[in-house]
Scaffold this motif. Sequence first.
Motif, PDB file in Angstrom:
ATOM      1  N   ALA A 291      32.995  55.375  36.237  1.00 13.50           N
ATOM      2  CA  ALA A 291      33.910  55.825  37.290  1.00 13.50           C
ATOM      3  C   ALA A 291      33.920  54.827  38.448  1.00 13.50           C
ATOM      4  N   GLN A 292      32.739  54.309  38.803  1.00 14.68           N
ATOM      5  CA  GLN A 292      32.681  53.282  39.842  1.00 14.68           C
ATOM      6  C   GLN A 292      33.381  52.009  39.392  1.00 14.68           C
ATOM      7  N   ALA A 293      33.188  51.660  38.127  1.00 11.20           N
ATOM      8  CA  ALA A 293      33.857  50.473  37.587  1.00 11.20           C
ATOM      9  C   ALA A 293      35.371  50.641  37.625  1.00 11.20           C
ATOM     10  N   LYS A 294      35.827  51.836  37.304  1.00 13.26           N
ATOM     11  CA  LYS A 294      37.259  52.129  37.361  1.00 13.26           C
ATOM     12  C   LYS A 294      37.782  51.971  38.789  1.00 13.26           C
ATOM     13  N   HIS A 295      37.046  52.514  39.738  1.00 15.49           N
ATOM     14  CA  HIS A 295      37.431  52.428  41.153  1.00 15.49           C
ATOM     15  C   HIS A 295      37.469  50.973  41.624  1.00 15.49           C
ATOM     16  N   ASN A 296      36.560  50.148  41.086  1.00 16.50           N
ATOM     17  CA  ASN A 296      36.478  48.742  41.489  1.00 16.50           C
ATOM     18  C   ASN A 296      37.481  47.850  40.772  1.00 16.50           C
ATOM     19  N   GLY A 297      38.248  48.401  39.860  1.00 12.19           N
ATOM     20  CA  GLY A 297      39.225  47.611  39.132  1.00 12.19           C
ATOM     21  C   GLY A 297      38.635  46.813  37.977  1.00 12.19           C
ATOM     22  N   GLU A 298      37.472  47.222  37.485  1.00 16.45           N
ATOM     23  CA  GLU A 298      36.827  46.503  36.386  1.00 16.45           C
ATOM     24  C   GLU A 298      37.359  46.922  35.020  1.00 16.45           C
ATOM     25  N   LEU A 299      37.997  48.098  34.943  1.00 18.18           N
ATOM     26  CA  LEU A 299      38.436  48.632  33.661  1.00 18.18           C
ATOM     27  C   LEU A 299      39.934  48.460  33.462  1.00 18.18           C
ATOM     28  N   LEU A 300      40.323  48.345  32.217  1.00 15.01           N
ATOM     29  CA  LEU A 300      41.746  48.306  31.873  1.00 15.01           C
ATOM     30  C   LEU A 300      42.393  49.637  32.245  1.00 15.01           C
ATOM     31  N   PRO A 301      43.699  49.628  32.538  1.00 18.56           N
ATOM     32  CA  PRO A 301      44.365  50.836  33.060  1.00 18.56           C
ATOM     33  C   PRO A 301      44.242  52.068  32.163  1.00 18.56           C
ATOM     34  N   HIS A 302      44.196  51.868  30.853  1.00 18.77           N
ATOM     35  CA  HIS A 302      44.201  53.016  29.945  1.00 18.77           C
ATOM     36  C   HIS A 302      42.838  53.685  29.791  1.00 18.77           C
ATOM     37  N   VAL A 303      41.785  53.096  30.323  1.00 20.71           N
ATOM     38  CA  VAL A 303      40.426  53.571  30.054  1.00 20.71           C
ATOM     39  C   VAL A 303      40.136  54.857  30.829  1.00 20.71           C
ATOM     40  N   ASN A 304      39.682  55.864  30.100  1.00 15.80           N
ATOM     41  CA  ASN A 304      39.263  57.136  30.669  1.00 15.80           C
ATOM     42  C   ASN A 304      37.738  57.146  30.733  1.00 15.80           C
ATOM     43  N   PRO A 305      37.126  57.159  31.937  1.00 11.32           N
ATOM     44  CA  PRO A 305      35.663  57.088  32.034  1.00 11.32           C
ATOM     45  C   PRO A 305      34.926  58.187  31.278  1.00 11.32           C
ATOM     46  N   THR A 306      35.483  59.393  31.257  1.00  9.19           N
ATOM     47  CA  THR A 306      34.821  60.502  30.564  1.00  9.19           C
ATOM     48  C   THR A 306      34.768  60.252  29.062  1.00  9.19           C
ATOM     49  N   GLU A 307      35.903  59.873  28.481  1.00 10.86           N
ATOM     50  CA  GLU A 307      35.954  59.613  27.047  1.00 10.86           C
ATOM     51  C   GLU A 307      35.088  58.418  26.673  1.00 10.86           C
ATOM     52  N   THR A 308      35.122  57.395  27.512  1.00  5.58           N
ATOM     53  CA  THR A 308      34.343  56.188  27.222  1.00  5.58           C
ATOM     54  C   THR A 308      32.844  56.461  27.334  1.00  5.58           C
ATOM     55  N   ALA A 309      32.452  57.295  28.290  1.00 12.54           N
ATOM     56  CA  ALA A 309      31.040  57.661  28.425  1.00 12.54           C
ATOM     57  C   ALA A 309      30.556  58.384  27.168  1.00 12.54           C
ATOM     58  N   ASP A 310      31.369  59.294  26.656  1.00 17.24           N
ATOM     59  CA  ASP A 310      31.014  60.001  25.424  1.00 17.24           C
ATOM     60  C   ASP A 310      30.835  59.012  24.274  1.00 17.24           C
ATOM     61  N   LEU A 311      31.741  58.048  24.173  1.00 21.52           N
ATOM     62  CA  LEU A 311      31.671  57.049  23.113  1.00 21.52           C
ATOM     63  C   LEU A 311      30.424  56.191  23.254  1.00 21.52           C
ATOM     64  N   TYR A 312      30.119  55.766  24.481  1.00 21.29           N
ATOM     65  CA  TYR A 312      28.951  54.917  24.719  1.00 21.29           C
ATOM     66  C   TYR A 312      27.667  55.608  24.274  1.00 21.29           C
TER      67      TYR A 312
END
Length: 212
Positions: free
Chosen positions: A130-151
Amino acid sequence: MAKQDRAIRTRRTILMAAAQAFEKYGYQAATITEILKSAGVTKGALYFHFPSKEDLALGVIEAQEPPRTVPNQTLKLQELVDVGILFSHRLQTSLLARAGVRLSMDQQAQGLDRSGPFLRWQEATHALLAQAKHNGELLPHVNPTETADLYVAAFAGTQAVSQTLTDYRDLQRRHITLQQHILPSIATPSILTALDLTPERVERLSHLDTGE
């Protein structure tokens, strides 16, 4: 103070004996009798610190918590990678961590709530994403919740394979390989090139971990 220190040492001794038994036999087969014998304490002392076998197992499971020795990084994706590096090292060096993983993955552990480690890993991973998303580190389509589950799911599978094949000896290498496959699908190109996944970083971070 001396009495308190003695109680802390006794609790630690019991926890280490339990970790040894749980890692070797699993939750169902490990016995309080064997743990008592290994710890060299009375039944009263054990039950003072851990009222049940379940409480004892949950105490061991807490060793699987995400490492708190990871230095803060400007790039939160780098911090996420670093957490995995240190946890991989901890599984190679810490009996408590290995036993915690064995318990949390033990499908024969009837009556034991094994959800805690996975939920806490998801929470910690989600916070960094979520912090990475806020900082602009993630591609626009990335959902932090879904990605966390995958990780969390991907790392759990990776550590299980590593444990089975090499007793965790290759886990850090496998963790980096996992990052090399996942990060290009979530990180912006400029961030991706700035991330350090080199063996030298793995070596430096491993020295930060105090193990047990």
